[in-house]
Design a protein around this motif. Structure first.
Motif, PDB file in Angstrom:
ATOM      1  N   ALA A 147      34.733-122.497   5.606  1.00 53.84           N
ATOM      2  CA  ALA A 147      35.486-121.216   5.561  1.00 53.84           C
ATOM      3  C   ALA A 147      34.929-120.112   5.847  1.00 53.84           C
ATOM      4  O   ALA A 147      35.488-118.974   6.539  1.00 53.84           O
ATOM      5  CB  ALA A 147      36.137-121.388   4.083  1.00 53.84           C
ATOM      6  N   ILE A 148      33.539-119.760   5.170  1.00 53.80           N
ATOM      7  CA  ILE A 148      32.922-118.658   5.299  1.00 53.80           C
ATOM      8  C   ILE A 148      32.581-118.443   6.964  1.00 53.80           C
ATOM      9  O   ILE A 148      32.853-117.305   7.410  1.00 53.80           O
ATOM     10  CB  ILE A 148      31.372-118.815   4.711  1.00 53.80           C
ATOM     11  CG1 ILE A 148      32.018-118.578   3.419  1.00 53.80           C
ATOM     12  CG2 ILE A 148      30.549-117.491   5.047  1.00 53.80           C
ATOM     13  CD1 ILE A 148      30.581-118.634   2.428  1.00 53.80           C
ATOM     14  N   PHE A 149      32.255-119.490   7.595  1.00 52.18           N
ATOM     15  CA  PHE A 149      31.970-119.215   9.028  1.00 52.18           C
ATOM     16  C   PHE A 149      33.341-118.837   9.758  1.00 52.18           C
ATOM     17  O   PHE A 149      33.170-118.146  10.595  1.00 52.18           O
ATOM     18  CB  PHE A 149      31.428-120.673   9.509  1.00 52.18           C
ATOM     19  CG  PHE A 149      31.333-120.613  11.288  1.00 52.18           C
ATOM     20  CD1 PHE A 149      30.372-120.003  11.795  1.00 52.18           C
ATOM     21  CD2 PHE A 149      32.205-121.397  11.885  1.00 52.18           C
ATOM     22  CE1 PHE A 149      30.122-120.137  13.111  1.00 52.18           C
ATOM     23  CE2 PHE A 149      31.984-121.497  13.188  1.00 52.18           C
ATOM     24  CZ  PHE A 149      31.154-120.753  13.862  1.00 52.18           C
ATOM     25  N   LEU A 150      34.398-119.522   9.396  1.00 48.56           N
ATOM     26  CA  LEU A 150      35.546-119.192  10.290  1.00 48.56           C
ATOM     27  C   LEU A 150      36.266-117.615   9.842  1.00 48.56           C
ATOM     28  O   LEU A 150      36.723-117.282  10.834  1.00 48.56           O
ATOM     29  CB  LEU A 150      36.799-120.244   9.885  1.00 48.56           C
ATOM     30  CG  LEU A 150      36.621-121.564  10.356  1.00 48.56           C
ATOM     31  CD1 LEU A 150      37.494-122.539   9.947  1.00 48.56           C
ATOM     32  CD2 LEU A 150      36.844-121.357  11.956  1.00 48.56           C
ATOM     33  N   MET A 151      36.150-117.311   8.678  1.00 46.45           N
ATOM     34  CA  MET A 151      36.567-115.957   8.114  1.00 46.45           C
ATOM     35  C   MET A 151      35.651-115.070   9.192  1.00 46.45           C
ATOM     36  O   MET A 151      36.219-113.960   9.467  1.00 46.45           O
ATOM     37  CB  MET A 151      36.301-115.947   6.667  1.00 46.45           C
ATOM     38  CG  MET A 151      37.416-116.575   6.093  1.00 46.45           C
ATOM     39  SD  MET A 151      39.111-116.266   6.434  1.00 46.45           S
ATOM     40  CE  MET A 151      39.251-114.579   5.726  1.00 46.45           C
ATOM     41  N   ARG A 152      34.359-115.402   8.993  1.00 47.32           N
ATOM     42  CA  ARG A 152      33.542-114.273   9.901  1.00 47.32           C
ATOM     43  C   ARG A 152      33.908-114.439  11.424  1.00 47.32           C
ATOM     44  O   ARG A 152      33.621-113.371  12.128  1.00 47.32           O
ATOM     45  CB  ARG A 152      32.020-114.566   9.573  1.00 47.32           C
ATOM     46  CG  ARG A 152      31.712-114.295   8.174  1.00 47.32           C
ATOM     47  CD  ARG A 152      30.232-114.153   8.203  1.00 47.32           C
ATOM     48  NE  ARG A 152      29.692-113.643   6.710  1.00 47.32           N
ATOM     49  CZ  ARG A 152      28.358-113.706   6.278  1.00 47.32           C
ATOM     50  NH1 ARG A 152      27.570-114.012   6.728  1.00 47.32           N
ATOM     51  NH2 ARG A 152      28.134-113.351   5.204  1.00 47.32           N
ATOM     52  N   ALA A 153      33.981-115.660  12.076  1.00 48.70           N
ATOM     53  CA  ALA A 153      34.055-115.675  13.492  1.00 48.70           C
ATOM     54  C   ALA A 153      35.651-115.290  13.906  1.00 48.70           C
ATOM     55  O   ALA A 153      35.711-114.434  14.750  1.00 48.70           O
ATOM     56  CB  ALA A 153      34.071-117.130  13.558  1.00 48.70           C
ATOM     57  N   VAL A 154      36.637-115.499  12.883  1.00 45.73           N
ATOM     58  CA  VAL A 154      37.975-115.303  13.503  1.00 45.73           C
ATOM     59  C   VAL A 154      38.802-114.308  12.387  1.00 45.73           C
ATOM     60  O   VAL A 154      39.989-113.781  12.775  1.00 45.73           O
ATOM     61  CB  VAL A 154      38.793-116.511  13.879  1.00 45.73           C
ATOM     62  CG1 VAL A 154      38.139-117.330  15.124  1.00 45.73           C
ATOM     63  CG2 VAL A 154      38.708-117.487  12.588  1.00 45.73           C
ATOM     64  N   GLY A 155      38.451-114.051  11.132  1.00 44.63           N
ATOM     65  CA  GLY A 155      38.975-113.406  10.449  1.00 44.63           C
ATOM     66  C   GLY A 155      39.208-112.156  10.712  1.00 44.63           C
ATOM     67  O   GLY A 155      40.158-111.372  10.036  1.00 44.63           O
ATOM     68  N   ARG A 156      38.426-111.576  11.452  1.00 47.87           N
ATOM     69  CA  ARG A 156      38.352-110.058  11.744  1.00 47.87           C
ATOM     70  C   ARG A 156      39.854-109.743  12.395  1.00 47.87           C
ATOM     71  O   ARG A 156      40.156-108.693  12.394  1.00 47.87           O
ATOM     72  CB  ARG A 156      37.279-109.402  12.409  1.00 47.87           C
ATOM     73  CG  ARG A 156      37.281-110.051  13.845  1.00 47.87           C
ATOM     74  CD  ARG A 156      36.207-109.706  14.734  1.00 47.87           C
ATOM     75  NE  ARG A 156      34.761-109.746  14.217  1.00 47.87           N
ATOM     76  CZ  ARG A 156      33.946-111.096  14.474  1.00 47.87           C
ATOM     77  NH1 ARG A 156      34.450-111.808  15.425  1.00 47.87           N
ATOM     78  NH2 ARG A 156      33.028-111.210  13.908  1.00 47.87           N
ATOM     79  N   ASN A 157      40.258-110.912  12.808  1.00 47.29           N
ATOM     80  CA  ASN A 157      41.728-110.360  13.523  1.00 47.29           C
ATOM     81  C   ASN A 157      42.634-110.154  12.672  1.00 47.29           C
ATOM     82  O   ASN A 157      43.941-109.591  12.838  1.00 47.29           O
ATOM     83  CB  ASN A 157      42.019-111.636  14.526  1.00 47.29           C
ATOM     84  CG  ASN A 157      41.141-112.030  15.594  1.00 47.29           C
ATOM     85  OD1 ASN A 157      40.901-110.850  16.411  1.00 47.29           O
ATOM     86  ND2 ASN A 157      40.959-113.211  15.899  1.00 47.29           N
ATOM     87  N   LEU A 158      42.529-110.625  11.362  1.00 52.13           N
ATOM     88  CA  LEU A 158      43.625-110.397  10.523  1.00 52.13           C
ATOM     89  C   LEU A 158      43.646-108.906  10.031  1.00 52.13           C
ATOM     90  O   LEU A 158      44.554-108.447   9.461  1.00 52.13           O
ATOM     91  CB  LEU A 158      43.519-111.536   9.254  1.00 52.13           C
ATOM     92  CG  LEU A 158      43.629-112.903   9.721  1.00 52.13           C
ATOM     93  CD1 LEU A 158      43.134-113.591   8.418  1.00 52.13           C
ATOM     94  CD2 LEU A 158      44.989-113.054   9.944  1.00 52.13           C
ATOM     95  N   ASP A 159      42.325-108.385  10.201  1.00 55.29           N
ATOM     96  CA  ASP A 159      42.255-106.978   9.650  1.00 55.29           C
ATOM     97  C   ASP A 159      42.534-105.817  10.601  1.00 55.29           C
ATOM     98  O   ASP A 159      42.755-104.777  10.732  1.00 55.29           O
ATOM     99  CB  ASP A 159      40.823-106.558   9.133  1.00 55.29           C
ATOM    100  CG  ASP A 159      40.553-107.732   8.110  1.00 55.29           C
ATOM    101  OD1 ASP A 159      41.343-107.976   7.145  1.00 55.29           O
ATOM    102  OD2 ASP A 159      39.251-107.912   7.985  1.00 55.29           O
ATOM    103  N   ALA A 160      42.856-106.521  11.959  1.00 54.81           N
ATOM    104  CA  ALA A 160      42.961-105.519  13.092  1.00 54.81           C
ATOM    105  C   ALA A 160      44.347-104.866  13.055  1.00 54.81           C
ATOM    106  O   ALA A 160      45.335-105.594  12.614  1.00 54.81           O
ATOM    107  CB  ALA A 160      43.021-106.245  14.526  1.00 54.81           C
TER     108      ALA A 160
END
Length: 290
Positions: A277-290
């Motif tokens: 989950a940490i790996f995914l949030m760092r890898a793709v989670g930034r799109n949710l903040d865009a």
């Protein structure tokens, strides 16, 4: 304007639900941690007492442990690649005006409502059976020898079955996101001379970034716990070829009767899920903040 009294009243009204939610989460986790450090074998109730880290050592030194870790990650990555890739392709096709569009969309989403055990039975006996299955009949029609999918390619077969179930979910999310894309933006790009591939790469794909992120995060949570498809089709074999972490925990705790080691395996699975989950949030989670 809300007053301090109204804020205090709201907190008191929410308190029972928050308390129930905490109990709902904490009690199972606390019991799992407790049993992970206890000697508790169903086959020999006389063995009791504090076990220290012996249950963890027993679980991680099992010959099936590392194959189960690798297979768990391969299932997650394999299913995500298939569902996101084909999901984008199917969303592009279903976004086009075609005859019977409503019926096609209903048929497309229908596999998602089939329960995993039912889907596993259908794929095992009706599609992948090397004697009377549909794939065997197609192979004979073209003069080829039928393939024993579950025997020779067990992990690939599991990935295909699970991907078949989750492809409608990915397609539905991506199609919904695609329909929110402005037609004027696509027409302007077409008038500027952008071909199909450039419109997809520079306009459609960036627009789908957040939807793809949601699909990956939600599916990963469920894919880490795939069990029914393995139990029904391959039984984790041949050998450890299709054993994943949930299946190994079941084998250790229930079939092996070692509740302590099974609980220790459950904690290992929780740690693995958090790492992913940490790996995914760092890898793709930034799109949710865009």
């Amino acid at each position: 304007m809300a007053t301090k009294q109204s804020h205090r009243l709201a907190r008191w009204m929410m308190a029972p639900s928050v308390f129930v939610l905490l109990i709902w989460m904490i009690v199972p986790l606390a019991l799992t941690i407790w049993f992970a450090f206890q000697r508790y074998r169903l086959t020999n109730p006389n063995i009791k007492g504090f076990a220290g880290l012996a249950n963890f050592e027993f679980f991680v030194t099992d010959p099936a442990f590392w194959p189960a870790i690798i297979n768990t990650l391969l299932i997650v990555v394999g299913v995500l690649v298939i569902t996101v890739g084909l999901g984008i392709l199917l969303a592009l096709l279903l976004d086009q005006p075609i005859w019977g569009q409503g019926i096609v969309r209903i048929l497309m989403i229908s596999p998602f409502f089939v329960m995993p055990p039912v889907a596993a039975v259908v794929w095992k006996h009706e599609l992948m059976n090397p004697t009377w299955g549909v794939f065997a009949a197609i192979s004979r029609f073209f003069g080829q020898e039928p393939v024993n999918w579950l025997g020779n390619f067990p992990l690939l077969s599991i990935i295909v079955i699970v991907a078949w179930q989750w492809l409608p979910f990915a397609t539905l999310i991506l199609l919904t996101a695609m329909q929110s894309l402005s037609e004027e933006q696509k027409e302007a790009a077409e008038m500027d001379g952008a071909n199909v591939f450039r419109r997809f790469w520079y306009i459609i794909l960036p627009h789908l970034a957040r939807a793809i992120t949601v699909v990956i995060l939600i599916q990963t949570i469920y894919l880490l716990g795939v069990y029914a498809e393995i139990q029904i089709t391959t039984g984790g074999g041949p050998g450890f070829a299709s054993t994943n972490l949930p299946f190994l925990i079941y084998n250790t705790g229930v079939l092996g009767g070692n509740i302590g080691a099974g609980a220790a395996g459950g904690l290992v699975a929780v740690v693995l899920a958090n790492i992913v989950a940490i790996f995914l949030m760092r890898a793709v989670g930034r799109n949710l903040d865009a």
